[in-house]
Design an enzyme around this catalytic site. Structure first.
Site, PDB file in Angstrom:
ATOM      1  N   VAL A 156       0.944  -1.218  -0.352  1.00 21.69           N
ATOM      2  CA  VAL A 156       0.062   0.136  -0.584  1.00 21.69           C
ATOM      3  C   VAL A 156       0.855   1.078   0.235  1.00 21.69           C
ATOM      4  CG1 VAL A 156      -1.973  -0.620   1.241  1.00 21.69           C
ATOM      5  CG2 VAL A 156       0.091  -0.453   2.630  1.00 21.69           C
ATOM      6  N   SER A 192      12.548  -3.816  -5.405  1.00 20.57           N
ATOM      7  CA  SER A 192      12.705  -3.014  -6.948  1.00 20.57           C
ATOM      8  C   SER A 192      12.494  -3.836  -8.100  1.00 20.57           C
ATOM      9  CB  SER A 192      14.151  -2.280  -6.497  1.00 20.57           C
ATOM     10  OG  SER A 192      14.050  -1.928  -7.815  1.00 20.57           O
ATOM     11  N   LYS A 223      16.665   0.042   0.827  1.00 22.58           N
ATOM     12  CA  LYS A 223      16.101  -0.145  -1.433  1.00 22.58           C
ATOM     13  C   LYS A 223      15.628   2.004  -0.806  1.00 22.58           C
ATOM     14  CE  LYS A 223      13.313   0.091  -4.301  1.00 22.58           C
ATOM     15  NZ  LYS A 223      11.858   1.354  -4.666  1.00 22.58           N
ATOM     16  N   HIS A 264      19.413   2.906  -2.665  1.00 22.10           N
ATOM     17  CA  HIS A 264      18.910   2.302  -3.977  1.00 22.10           C
ATOM     18  C   HIS A 264      18.070   3.332  -4.219  1.00 22.10           C
ATOM     19  CE1 HIS A 264      16.329   0.751  -6.939  1.00 22.10           C
ATOM     20  NE2 HIS A 264      16.557   0.038  -7.635  1.00 22.10           N
ATOM     21  N   ASN A 265      17.134   4.019  -4.657  1.00 22.44           N
ATOM     22  CA  ASN A 265      16.626   4.943  -5.088  1.00 22.44           C
ATOM     23  C   ASN A 265      17.689   6.289  -5.227  1.00 22.44           C
ATOM     24  OD1 ASN A 265      14.371   3.427  -4.864  1.00 22.44           O
ATOM     25  ND2 ASN A 265      13.218   4.167  -4.475  1.00 22.44           N
ATOM     26  N   GLU A 290      19.425   5.537  -8.447  1.00 23.69           N
ATOM     27  CA  GLU A 290      18.741   5.718  -9.404  1.00 23.69           C
ATOM     28  C   GLU A 290      18.160   7.452  -9.861  1.00 23.69           C
ATOM     29  OE1 GLU A 290      14.806   3.228  -8.762  1.00 23.69           O
ATOM     30  OE2 GLU A 290      13.775   5.717  -8.874  1.00 23.69           O
TER      31      GLU A 290
HETATM   32  N1  NDP Z   1       5.115   1.026  -8.427  1.00 23.67           N
HETATM   33  C1  NDP Z   1       6.924   0.776  -9.352  1.00 23.67           C
HETATM   34  O1  NDP Z   1       7.311   0.272  -9.628  1.00 23.67           O
HETATM   35  C2  NDP Z   1       6.567   0.472  -7.343  1.00 23.67           C
HETATM   36  C3  NDP Z   1       6.214   1.203  -5.659  1.00 23.67           C
HETATM   37  N2  NDP Z   1       6.650   0.979  -4.952  1.00 23.67           N
HETATM   38  C4  NDP Z   1       6.384   0.869  -3.175  1.00 23.67           C
HETATM   39  O2  NDP Z   1       5.142  -0.024  -3.097  1.00 23.67           O
HETATM   40  C5  NDP Z   1       3.882   0.482  -2.612  1.00 23.67           C
HETATM   41  C6  NDP Z   1       2.690   0.104  -4.042  1.00 23.67           C
HETATM   42  O3  NDP Z   1       3.605   0.662  -5.244  1.00 23.67           O
HETATM   43  P1  NDP Z   1       2.042   0.468  -5.678  1.00 23.67           P
HETATM   44  O4  NDP Z   1       1.612  -0.842  -6.129  1.00 23.67           O
HETATM   45  O5  NDP Z   1       2.886   1.162  -7.109  1.00 23.67           O
HETATM   46  O6  NDP Z   1       0.511   1.381  -5.627  1.00 23.67           O
HETATM   47  P2  NDP Z   1      -1.077   1.592  -5.959  1.00 23.67           P
HETATM   48  O7  NDP Z   1      -1.314   2.806  -5.977  1.00 23.67           O
HETATM   49  O8  NDP Z   1      -0.462   1.247  -7.775  1.00 23.67           O
HETATM   50  O9  NDP Z   1      -1.350   0.618  -5.322  1.00 23.67           O
HETATM   51  C7  NDP Z   1      -1.276   0.572  -4.001  1.00 23.67           C
HETATM   52  C8  NDP Z   1      -3.358  -0.552  -4.052  1.00 23.67           C
HETATM   53  O10 NDP Z   1      -3.265  -0.442  -2.080  1.00 23.67           O
HETATM   54  C9  NDP Z   1      -4.343   0.120  -1.852  1.00 23.67           C
HETATM   55  N3  NDP Z   1      -4.599   0.848  -1.116  1.00 23.67           N
HETATM   56  C10 NDP Z   1      -4.277   1.666  -0.194  1.00 23.67           C
HETATM   57  N4  NDP Z   1      -4.521   2.126   1.221  1.00 23.67           N
HETATM   58  C11 NDP Z   1      -5.399   0.937   1.419  1.00 23.67           C
HETATM   59  C12 NDP Z   1      -6.025   0.369   2.549  1.00 23.67           C
HETATM   60  N5  NDP Z   1      -5.662   1.529   3.730  1.00 23.67           N
HETATM   61  N6  NDP Z   1      -5.899  -1.170   2.337  1.00 23.67           N
HETATM   62  C13 NDP Z   1      -5.597  -1.843   1.740  1.00 23.67           C
HETATM   63  N7  NDP Z   1      -5.482  -1.218   0.530  1.00 23.67           N
HETATM   64  C14 NDP Z   1      -5.156   0.010   0.426  1.00 23.67           C
HETATM   65  C15 NDP Z   1      -5.018   1.427  -3.123  1.00 23.67           C
HETATM   66  O11 NDP Z   1      -6.004   1.075  -2.855  1.00 23.67           O
HETATM   67  P3  NDP Z   1      -6.596   2.599  -4.205  1.00 23.67           P
HETATM   68  O12 NDP Z   1      -6.287   2.827  -4.801  1.00 23.67           O
HETATM   69  O13 NDP Z   1      -8.204   2.569  -3.267  1.00 23.67           O
HETATM   70  O14 NDP Z   1      -5.877   4.080  -3.562  1.00 23.67           O
HETATM   71  C16 NDP Z   1      -4.014   0.649  -4.090  1.00 23.67           C
HETATM   72  O15 NDP Z   1      -5.076  -0.367  -5.002  1.00 23.67           O
HETATM   73  C17 NDP Z   1       4.558   2.320  -2.516  1.00 23.67           C
HETATM   74  O16 NDP Z   1       5.177   2.203  -1.562  1.00 23.67           O
HETATM   75  C18 NDP Z   1       5.629   2.472  -3.561  1.00 23.67           C
HETATM   76  O17 NDP Z   1       6.542   3.501  -3.312  1.00 23.67           O
HETATM   77  C19 NDP Z   1       8.135  -0.014  -4.499  1.00 23.67           C
HETATM   78  C20 NDP Z   1       8.764  -0.318  -5.770  1.00 23.67           C
HETATM   79  C21 NDP Z   1       8.524  -0.315  -6.808  1.00 23.67           C
HETATM   80  O1  5RP Z   2      10.772   2.298  -6.150  1.00 26.69           O
HETATM   81  C1  5RP Z   2      10.719   2.667  -7.131  1.00 26.69           C
HETATM   82  C2  5RP Z   2      11.432   2.294  -7.985  1.00 26.69           C
HETATM   83  O2  5RP Z   2      13.069   1.955  -7.599  1.00 26.69           O
HETATM   84  C3  5RP Z   2       9.608   3.644  -7.201  1.00 26.69           C
HETATM   85  O3  5RP Z   2       9.721   3.631  -8.800  1.00 26.69           O
HETATM   86  C4  5RP Z   2       9.505   5.127  -7.210  1.00 26.69           C
HETATM   87  O4  5RP Z   2       8.285   5.946  -7.014  1.00 26.69           O
HETATM   88  C5  5RP Z   2      10.373   5.981  -7.900  1.00 26.69           C
HETATM   89  O5  5RP Z   2      10.274   6.984  -7.277  1.00 26.69           O
HETATM   90  P1  5RP Z   2       9.814   8.604  -7.787  1.00 26.69           P
HETATM   91  O6  5RP Z   2       8.912   8.160  -7.952  1.00 26.69           O
HETATM   92  O7  5RP Z   2      10.332   9.439  -6.568  1.00 26.69           O
HETATM   93  O8  5RP Z   2      11.179   9.433  -8.819  1.00 26.69           O
END
Ligand code: NDP
Ligand code: 5RP
Length: 471
Positions: A73, A127, A181, A184-185, A188
């Site tokens: 989340v 990642s 992590k 790492h970012n 990045e």
């Molecule tokens: N996207 C990426 O490339 C990367 C992301 N991350 C990290 O991973 C995490 C998730 O990212 P990502 O998958 O992209 O995010 P998304 O927004 O795609 O997915 C998050 C999900 O969690 C749900 N959610 C939010 N709050 C709650 C809650 N209280 N209870 C249950 N479900 C909830 C959201 O629902 P709703 O849509 O209704 O808000 C959504 O479906 C973040 O911390 C992000 O920084 C890490 C590495 C890479």
């Molecule tokens: O963790 C990640 C990749 O490693 C996410 O994609 C992250 O959202 C990237 O950072 P920013 O959104 O600040 O550019």
């Protein structure tokens, strides 16, 4: 009802794809999201293999003990909210895993909060973005080792593999996984800014078109510069806009957004007094990009330009070679800064991070994966206490043999006379020069401090603390 070995909360980009990855590897999972449509979508996409639940109670009940629940989340308040909702449903020995980009101090706080209840809380940096989560991410795990050992077979199965080795490992105690992590970012951010400055140079100074620049990056991606961020720049530069005849790149607003991990890295580096100027410059340039109105005003107010050097096409190829070497040194210095920060943080916070392991699991699956990380792994394997990657004999030999420093200097001076903002490259060059110049003007700063504040100084010719009576 048969119980599942793992549950995922948050079925967005990361949770959904990691869930499908687990299913590919034979693990039956349970899924939960506050948005029921995502719960149903996962069930459909997994052809019914994922058990999906609209109620958190049923979701928790569907898991075998000890219950292992992974959340993806958004970082911050949603993580605390999920923990609060889960708490009444958990028992001693259950394991919560936060796979998101949580701030490490939040992870420490949550670990303390759950320790009294004997519930494990693992901070797992993940990642690789969407495709990494689906086909093999790099996983940086921190927290209780006993809990990691329980999760290890599952995590090893779904992680990326580099030279046959899984890109997952135990990073250390407490919030070590989220700290790694975060850094790492930061790296990045640094590499992305260096690549963007290279593109800007090729575009505005060499006046190459995107086809020529993408061909150049494609060539680099097969050489020592080989790495994911260089690789993805090729299709990005070539992508056509589906609304116009132009390239997509030309239609995108030049404001680089950020979710915070790069700035956290710089703040941490300042706090621990570790120089990370390339990463800092990358954060600053994202901030500068977002000052749209001020940029417009400056552009109008300071619209006179000096004449840039004219570069004949006959020298373009040799300049492109210098550009490649400058970028390579920039990338090496960015990794060096990140690893130095990790080394200091590990000492300071007693994480117990082994840098060789970090380099090992960054070689595959993650956004900063590159050929150079194998050299970094070897450097830390030879000397686990190496304070800066640039001090490794084979890395410094490579820098010298290929004249990387003089290429960086030439690139910087050409860019400066062309009025290009190359803050990441300039910071990198000063980082390098600052480390190797022998004597810095910090002696003058010491005397200024002593003059106005009696802060004292040390001498080069005798031990002790000295103060001068100035007036
Ligand atoms: N996207 C990426 O490339 C990367 C992301 N991350 C990290 O991973 C995490 C998730 O990212 P990502 O998958 O992209 O995010 P998304 O927004 O795609 O997915 C998050 C999900 O969690 C749900 N959610 C939010 N709050 C709650 C809650 N209280 N209870 C249950 N479900 C909830 C959201 O629902 P709703 O849509 O209704 O808000 C959504 O479906 C973040 O911390 C992000 O920084 C890490 C590495 C890479
Ligand atoms: O963790 C990640 C990749 O490693 C996410 O994609 C992250 O959202 C990237 O950072 P920013 O959104 O600040 O550019």
């Amino acid at each position: 009802m048969e119980k599942n070995p793992l549950g995922i909360i948050g079925l967005g980009v990361m949770g959904r794809n990691l869930g499908l990855n687990l299913i590919d590897h034979g693990y039956k999972i349970s899924g939960y999201d506050r948005d029921n449509s995502k719960v149903r979508a996962l069930k459909e996409e997994s052809q019914g293999v994922a058990s999906s639940f609209d109620s958190l109670e049923e979701f928790v009940h569907s898991l075998e003990s000890p219950k292992k629940i992974l959340f993806f989340v958004p970082a911050g308040q949603p993580v605390d909210q999920v923990i609060q909702e889960l708490l009444p449903l958990l028992k001693e020995g259950d394991i919560l895993i936060d796979g998101g980009n949580s701030f490490y101090q939040d992870t420490e706080r949550r670990q303390k909060q759950l320790k009294d209840k004997k519930i494990f809380f693992i901070g797992m940096g993940t990642s690789g973005g969407e495709s990494g989560a689906r086909h093999g991410p790099s996983l940086m795990v921190g927290g209780d080792r006993e809990a990691y050992e329980i999760l290890k077979p599952m995590l090893e199965a779904i992680s990326a593999k580099a030279d046959g080795e899984p890109c997952v490992d135990y990073m250390g105690r407490g919030s070590a996984g989220h700290y790694v992590k975060m850094v790492h970012n930061g790296i990045e951010y640094g590499i992305m800014e260096l690549i963007a400055e290279c593109y800007d140079f090729a575009h505005k100074v060499l006046q190459w078109n995107e086809k020529q620049i993408s061909d150049l990056f494609e060539q680099w991606s097969k050489e020592e510069l080989s790495g994911y961020l260089i690789e993805i720049t090729v299709p990005i530069l070539r992508k056509k806009d589906d609304k116009t005849d132009d390239l997509l790149l030309n239609k995108v607003l030049d404001v680089a957004r950020q979710l915070g991990t790069g700035a956290w890295t710089s703040e941490e580096a300042l706090k621990l007094q570790i120089p990370t100027p390339t990463i800092d410059a990358a954060v600053v340039m994202r901030n500068l990009s977002s000052r749209v109105e001020e940029r417009k005003e400056f552009n109008n107010q300071f619209d006179t330009h000096s004449s840039p050097p004219v570069l004949e096409p006959t020298v373009h190829q040799s300049i492109a070679q210098e550009l490649k070497k400058a970028l390579f040194l920039g990338i090496i210095c960015t990794y060096a800064q990140g690893f130095s920060l990790l080394r200091e943080a590990s000492k300071n916070y007693e994480f117990g991070i082994e840098l060789e392991k970090v380099a090992k699991i960054w070689r595959g699956g993650c956004i900063i994966r590159s050929k150079f990380l194998e050299k970094s792994r070897m450097a830390f394997s030879k000397n686990p206490n190496l304070s800066n990657l640039l001090l490794d004999p084979s890395i410094s030999q490579e820098i010298k043999e290929n004249n990387l420093v003089s290429s960086l200097r030439k690139f910087c001076s050409l860019s400066l006379s062309s009025e290009l903002p190359i803050y990441a490259f300039l910071s990198t060059l000063s980082y390098f020069d600052g480390f190797r110049c022998g004597r810095l003007p910090a002696n003058l700063i010491q005397l200024q401090r002593d003059y106005f504040g009696s802060h004292t100084y040390e001498r080069v010719d005798s031990q002790g603390i000295f103060h001068t009576v100035w007036e």
